[in-house]
Design a protein around this motif. Structure first.
Motif, PDB file in Angstrom:
ATOM      1  N   ASP A   2      41.958  49.589  58.348  1.00 46.49           N
ATOM      2  CA  ASP A   2      40.902  50.311  59.048  1.00 46.49           C
ATOM      3  C   ASP A   2      40.263  51.316  58.093  1.00 46.49           C
ATOM      4  O   ASP A   2      40.885  52.301  57.699  1.00 46.49           O
ATOM      5  CB  ASP A   2      41.489  51.027  60.271  1.00 46.49           C
ATOM      6  N   SER A   3      39.021  51.074  57.706  1.00 46.31           N
ATOM      7  CA  SER A   3      38.355  51.929  56.727  1.00 46.31           C
ATOM      8  C   SER A   3      38.037  53.315  57.267  1.00 46.31           C
ATOM      9  O   SER A   3      37.699  54.220  56.499  1.00 46.31           O
ATOM     10  CB  SER A   3      37.057  51.261  56.252  1.00 46.31           C
ATOM     11  N   SER A   4      38.153  53.506  58.586  1.00 46.72           N
ATOM     12  CA  SER A   4      37.871  54.824  59.149  1.00 46.72           C
ATOM     13  C   SER A   4      39.035  55.796  58.963  1.00 46.72           C
ATOM     14  O   SER A   4      38.873  57.000  59.153  1.00 46.72           O
ATOM     15  CB  SER A   4      37.542  54.709  60.640  1.00 46.72           C
ATOM     16  N   LEU A   5      40.214  55.288  58.592  1.00 40.97           N
ATOM     17  CA  LEU A   5      41.373  56.142  58.389  1.00 40.97           C
ATOM     18  C   LEU A   5      41.315  56.827  57.028  1.00 40.97           C
ATOM     19  O   LEU A   5      40.747  56.294  56.073  1.00 40.97           O
ATOM     20  CB  LEU A   5      42.663  55.324  58.504  1.00 40.97           C
ATOM     21  N   VAL A   6      41.919  57.996  56.951  1.00 42.10           N
ATOM     22  CA  VAL A   6      42.021  58.736  55.694  1.00 42.10           C
ATOM     23  C   VAL A   6      43.338  58.364  55.024  1.00 42.10           C
ATOM     24  O   VAL A   6      44.394  58.403  55.660  1.00 42.10           O
ATOM     25  CB  VAL A   6      41.973  60.256  55.955  1.00 42.10           C
ATOM     26  N   ALA A   7      43.298  57.980  53.749  1.00 38.90           N
ATOM     27  CA  ALA A   7      44.506  57.597  53.007  1.00 38.90           C
ATOM     28  C   ALA A   7      44.620  58.457  51.754  1.00 38.90           C
ATOM     29  O   ALA A   7      43.717  58.452  50.908  1.00 38.90           O
ATOM     30  CB  ALA A   7      44.453  56.118  52.635  1.00 38.90           C
ATOM     31  N   LEU A   8      45.729  59.186  51.639  1.00 36.23           N
ATOM     32  CA  LEU A   8      45.989  60.016  50.462  1.00 36.23           C
ATOM     33  C   LEU A   8      47.182  59.435  49.702  1.00 36.23           C
ATOM     34  O   LEU A   8      48.219  59.145  50.299  1.00 36.23           O
ATOM     35  CB  LEU A   8      46.299  61.455  50.873  1.00 36.23           C
ATOM     36  N   PRO A   9      47.077  59.240  48.385  1.00 28.95           N
ATOM     37  CA  PRO A   9      48.173  58.630  47.628  1.00 28.95           C
ATOM     38  C   PRO A   9      49.412  59.517  47.576  1.00 28.95           C
ATOM     39  O   PRO A   9      49.312  60.733  47.422  1.00 28.95           O
ATOM     40  CB  PRO A   9      47.566  58.439  46.232  1.00 28.95           C
ATOM     41  N   VAL A  10      50.564  58.884  47.734  1.00 31.53           N
ATOM     42  CA  VAL A  10      51.854  59.560  47.603  1.00 31.53           C
ATOM     43  C   VAL A  10      52.631  58.973  46.427  1.00 31.53           C
ATOM     44  O   VAL A  10      53.228  59.706  45.640  1.00 31.53           O
ATOM     45  CB  VAL A  10      52.674  59.439  48.904  1.00 31.53           C
ATOM     46  N   ALA A  11      52.628  57.636  46.312  1.00 29.26           N
ATOM     47  CA  ALA A  11      53.285  56.958  45.183  1.00 29.26           C
ATOM     48  C   ALA A  11      52.422  55.768  44.796  1.00 29.26           C
ATOM     49  O   ALA A  11      52.735  54.620  45.123  1.00 29.26           O
ATOM     50  CB  ALA A  11      54.698  56.531  45.552  1.00 29.26           C
ATOM     51  N   ALA A  12      51.322  56.051  44.093  1.00 28.40           N
ATOM     52  CA  ALA A  12      50.341  55.007  43.777  1.00 28.40           C
ATOM     53  C   ALA A  12      50.902  53.950  42.834  1.00 28.40           C
ATOM     54  O   ALA A  12      50.467  52.798  42.853  1.00 28.40           O
ATOM     55  CB  ALA A  12      49.088  55.640  43.175  1.00 28.40           C
ATOM     56  N   GLY A  13      51.872  54.308  41.989  1.00 32.78           N
ATOM     57  CA  GLY A  13      52.380  53.375  40.993  1.00 32.78           C
ATOM     58  C   GLY A  13      53.569  52.557  41.434  1.00 32.78           C
ATOM     59  O   GLY A  13      54.163  51.846  40.613  1.00 32.78           O
ATOM     60  N   ASN A  14      53.921  52.594  42.703  1.00 33.74           N
ATOM     61  CA  ASN A  14      55.086  51.857  43.179  1.00 33.74           C
ATOM     62  C   ASN A  14      54.848  50.346  43.142  1.00 33.74           C
ATOM     63  O   ASN A  14      53.725  49.876  43.349  1.00 33.74           O
ATOM     64  CB  ASN A  14      55.410  52.307  44.606  1.00 33.74           C
ATOM     65  N   GLU A  28      54.573  42.929  42.610  1.00 29.04           N
ATOM     66  CA  GLU A  28      53.300  43.300  43.226  1.00 29.04           C
ATOM     67  C   GLU A  28      53.167  44.817  43.382  1.00 29.04           C
ATOM     68  O   GLU A  28      54.138  45.485  43.737  1.00 29.04           O
ATOM     69  CB  GLU A  28      53.179  42.659  44.608  1.00 29.04           C
ATOM     70  N   PRO A  29      51.983  45.356  43.146  1.00 25.47           N
ATOM     71  CA  PRO A  29      51.757  46.780  43.437  1.00 25.47           C
ATOM     72  C   PRO A  29      51.983  47.054  44.921  1.00 25.47           C
ATOM     73  O   PRO A  29      51.535  46.287  45.778  1.00 25.47           O
ATOM     74  CB  PRO A  29      50.286  46.990  43.054  1.00 25.47           C
ATOM     75  N   THR A  30      52.711  48.134  45.214  1.00 21.90           N
ATOM     76  CA  THR A  30      53.002  48.507  46.604  1.00 21.90           C
ATOM     77  C   THR A  30      52.829  50.012  46.746  1.00 21.90           C
ATOM     78  O   THR A  30      53.792  50.771  46.879  1.00 21.90           O
ATOM     79  CB  THR A  30      54.450  48.100  46.974  1.00 21.90           C
ATOM     80  N   PRO A  31      51.584  50.496  46.687  1.00 23.30           N
ATOM     81  CA  PRO A  31      51.360  51.946  46.754  1.00 23.30           C
ATOM     82  C   PRO A  31      51.772  52.520  48.104  1.00 23.30           C
ATOM     83  O   PRO A  31      51.580  51.886  49.145  1.00 23.30           O
ATOM     84  CB  PRO A  31      49.851  52.069  46.534  1.00 23.30           C
ATOM     85  N   LEU A  32      52.338  53.704  48.066  1.00 27.25           N
ATOM     86  CA  LEU A  32      52.692  54.424  49.295  1.00 27.25           C
ATOM     87  C   LEU A  32      51.628  55.487  49.533  1.00 27.25           C
ATOM     88  O   LEU A  32      51.315  56.275  48.642  1.00 27.25           O
ATOM     89  CB  LEU A  32      54.070  55.080  49.164  1.00 27.25           C
ATOM     90  N   ASN A  33      51.055  55.487  50.745  1.00 22.45           N
ATOM     91  CA  ASN A  33      49.995  56.427  51.091  1.00 22.45           C
ATOM     92  C   ASN A  33      50.350  57.213  52.338  1.00 22.45           C
ATOM     93  O   ASN A  33      51.129  56.748  53.189  1.00 22.45           O
ATOM     94  CB  ASN A  33      48.675  55.682  51.340  1.00 22.45           C
ATOM     95  N   LEU A  34      49.761  58.387  52.450  1.00 21.64           N
ATOM     96  CA  LEU A  34      49.819  59.161  53.684  1.00 21.64           C
ATOM     97  C   LEU A  34      48.534  58.877  54.446  1.00 21.64           C
ATOM     98  O   LEU A  34      47.444  59.051  53.909  1.00 21.64           O
ATOM     99  CB  LEU A  34      49.963  60.651  53.393  1.00 21.64           C
ATOM    100  N   ILE A  35      48.665  58.432  55.690  1.00 19.94           N
ATOM    101  CA  ILE A  35      47.533  57.982  56.487  1.00 19.94           C
ATOM    102  C   ILE A  35      47.347  58.915  57.679  1.00 19.94           C
ATOM    103  O   ILE A  35      48.311  59.327  58.324  1.00 19.94           O
ATOM    104  CB  ILE A  35      47.758  56.551  57.015  1.00 19.94           C
TER     105      ILE A  35
END
Length: 308
Positions: A153-165, A268-275
């Motif tokens: 959902d592009s309307s959600l805000v996503a902030l990176p927590v562990a982008a390199g995971n 595979e890249p598996t970034p962790l985000n705060l949504i």
């Protein structure tokens, strides 16, 4: 002398613009339509401008109204930011913090971190929901979610927590003693691969990269679960090979319960985000929690096999 604009009139104007209805805005603000009408009239008189075109069923912003709406919103946001800053400077962070997180990461990695966070901020009341299905932040009683991958959902805000995971391939020593280690990706066809579900679908195509080209393999096994923690537990018990987020299995790898296989292959890249649904939910407790978790994830990522 120029009359000062009233805070409640600005709130009313912004709410009417959002609802397209004076009566709906009045209900939300718990005031009568007559009081709302008077407030809007007072604001228009002070601005010497018509803010809405009125019809029998709705209100529509005029050109002046659209121009003023941006300034009204900014003024209200600035006042709220100032209020929060003053409140934050006078007391420790407090209040409810409602958080959703993946089952495996939540139980085995995040949980002890949250204990430390709560000890540092004892006035915070934590509500934690664990599960691997995508949480509907608009409907469920949570403020924020920690989730792998970018939100659909592009309307959600996503902030990176562990982008390199990334994901890593691993298995328990007991399983490897019985079945041997795979020497290349194709060898996984001869191994029991433990599969979990993502979005209601079995995640059975595993992808890797050797630095030059991509590799993809359809895997199979005798166990499948919609709970990623269950799949990790099967792997630790020696039931098969698992392909999991490094943040989920780092503790098991460090203690020797699991061994990373084919470490030269990039998972595979598996970034962790705060949504969250909107930036207004990024309160001081949320920012502090994100920074806290981000720092600890960085410590785990520094020890990841692809960094050695």
């Amino acid at each position: 002398m120029i009359a000062m604009l009233r805070f409640d009139d600005l709130q009313l104007f912004v709410r009417i613009a959002g609802e397209g209805s004076l009566s709906a805005a009045a209900r939300q603000l718990d005031i009568s339509p007559a009081v709302a009408s008077a407030g809007l009239k007072r604001l228009e008189q002070q601005l010497q401008a018509r803010l809405f075109v009125r019809s029998t069923r709705s209100l529509r912003l005029t050109a002046d109204g659209e121009a003023f709406l941006l300034h009204a919103r900014q003024a209200l946001q600035s006042l709220e930011a100032g209020r929060q800053q003053l409140a934050g400077s006078k007391s420790a962070i407090s209040g409810p913090l409602q958080l959703a997180a993946p089952s495996d990461f939540g139980r085995n990695t995040l949980l002890p971190w949250l204990d430390t966070f709560m000890q540092t901020h004892p006035q915070v009341q934590l509500r934690l929901l664990l599960g691997d299905r995508v949480t509907d932040l608009f409907r469920e009683p949570v403020d924020i979610a920690l989730r792998y991958g970018e939100p659909e959902d592009s309307s959600l805000v996503a902030l990176p927590v562990a982008a390199g995971n990334r994901r890593v391939l691993c298995a328990a020593p007991a399983y490897l003693q019985r079945h041997g280690e795979p020497r290349q990706i194709a060898d996984l066809r001869q191994h029991n691969c433990l599969i979990y579900m993502l979005g209601g679908r079995a995640y059975e195509r595993w992808r890797f990269h050797d630095g030059e080209r991509a590799h993809s393999l359809q895997v199979a096994g005798d166990r499948l679960s919609d709970d990623a923690d269950v799949v990790r537990r099967w792997a630790v018990a020696g039931a098969g090979v698992v392909y999991k987020s490094w943040l989920d299995v780092a503790g098991d790898v460090h203690t020797g319960r699991l061994k990373v296989l084919l470490p030269e292959m990039l998972g595979e890249p598996t970034p962790l985000n705060l949504i969250c649904t909107h930036r207004e939910q990024l309160s001081k407790p949320v920012h502090l929690l994100r920074e806290f978790v981000q720092a600890r994830c960085a410590e785990l990522l520094a020890q990841a096999p692809w960094r050695r």
